[in-house]
Enzyme design. Sequence first.
Site, PDB file in Angstrom:
ATOM      1  N   LYS A 137      -7.058  -5.060  -2.882  1.00 33.50           N
ATOM      2  CA  LYS A 137      -7.803  -5.608  -1.738  1.00 33.50           C
ATOM      3  C   LYS A 137      -8.697  -4.532  -1.162  1.00 33.50           C
ATOM      4  CE  LYS A 137      -3.981  -4.427   1.289  1.00 33.50           C
ATOM      5  NZ  LYS A 137      -4.687  -3.401   2.078  1.00 33.50           N
ATOM      6  N   HIS A 189     -10.546   6.997   1.937  1.00 31.16           N
ATOM      7  CA  HIS A 189      -9.201   6.900   1.360  1.00 31.16           C
ATOM      8  C   HIS A 189      -9.164   5.819   0.287  1.00 31.16           C
ATOM      9  CE1 HIS A 189      -9.373   3.672   4.352  1.00 31.16           C
ATOM     10  NE2 HIS A 189      -8.492   3.053   3.581  1.00 31.16           N
ATOM     11  N   ASP A 194       0.788  -1.244   0.000  1.00 25.60           N
ATOM     12  CA  ASP A 194       0.000   0.000   0.000  1.00 25.60           C
ATOM     13  C   ASP A 194       0.821   1.297   0.000  1.00 25.60           C
ATOM     14  OD1 ASP A 194      -1.936  -1.958   0.260  1.00 25.60           O
ATOM     15  OD2 ASP A 194      -2.763  -1.232   2.139  1.00 25.60           O
ATOM     16  N   CYS A 201      -1.901  -2.741   7.740  1.00 27.22           N
ATOM     17  CA  CYS A 201      -1.830  -3.681   6.621  1.00 27.22           C
ATOM     18  C   CYS A 201      -0.553  -4.517   6.613  1.00 27.22           C
ATOM     19  CB  CYS A 201      -2.055  -2.934   5.314  1.00 27.22           C
ATOM     20  SG  CYS A 201      -3.777  -2.360   5.175  1.00 27.22           S
TER      21      CYS A 201
HETATM   22  C1  VGL Z   1      -4.563   0.700   5.833  1.00 27.29           C
HETATM   23  C2  VGL Z   1      -6.099   1.627   7.248  1.00 27.29           C
HETATM   24  C3  VGL Z   1      -7.090   1.499   6.284  1.00 27.29           C
HETATM   25  C4  VGL Z   1      -3.139   0.285   5.603  1.00 27.29           C
HETATM   26  C5  VGL Z   1      -5.532   0.550   4.857  1.00 27.29           C
HETATM   27  O1  VGL Z   1      -2.717   0.197   4.420  1.00 27.29           O
HETATM   28  O2  VGL Z   1      -2.430   0.053   6.599  1.00 27.29           O
HETATM   29  N1  VGL Z   1      -4.849   1.221   7.021  1.00 27.29           N
HETATM   30  N2  VGL Z   1      -6.788   0.964   5.111  1.00 27.29           N
HETATM   31 ZN    ZN Z   2      -8.231   0.997   3.547  1.00 28.58          ZN
END
Ligand code: VGL
Ligand code: ZN
Length: 202
Positions: A110, A85, A12, A155
């Site tokens: 995902k 987000h 991510d 994540c």
């Molecule tokens: C994530 C919060 C919500 C991450 C993704 O990538 O850690 N955290 N969505």
């Molecule tokens: Zn997220």
Amino acid sequence: MKAANHALVVIDVQNDFCPGGALAVAGGDEIIIRINGLMDRFATVILTQDWHPATHASFAANHPGAAPFSLATMPYGPQVLWPTHCVQGTAGAAFHADLRTDPAQLILRKGFRPGIDSYSAFFENDRTTPTGLEGYLRARGVTGVTLVGLATDYCVAYSALDAARLGFQVTVLQGACRAIDLNGSLAVAQDQMRAAGVALEV
Ligand code: VGL
Ligand code: ZN
């Protein structure tokens, strides 16, 4: 070059998790140079992308009256309600422009099901619905994974814990990760990863 049976999984590294983004992680962009360099040392490179519909149940905006970063109870358990987000197709969901993407053989998305979040690259937050990554890795003979990216305590940690549970040999390079650290979540995640046998390296 690392052994052919060891994959780099980059979690991510998207605009919304970098400074200026909708769910910015402090220093999120600082890790990109190191991650880019790591890619040449792994025969298998995988990028993940948080990829939500605008209606996603993890967004506080979709729960009238709920504040961002508050907790909700979902059918699958507690869920942090995040600022909106990584909405599919938006600039916030795109990889940071400095991240190398050409070396990746797989880009795994995902969190696309409206009713369930997916922190982990392996399972959605019910911890049972698979993303398919396990099968991809096993079919390619991968037995170990090195995890880097954002965020350490969500994540990355969820992915590391699932990978360990599945029997992969797991390393997290913490210097190539940054954390959200919501109410002590980083320390909790580090304890859980250590207990699960994840190698926490610098
Ligand atoms: C994530 C919060 C919500 C991450 C993704 O990538 O850690 N955290 N969505
Ligand atoms: Zn997220």
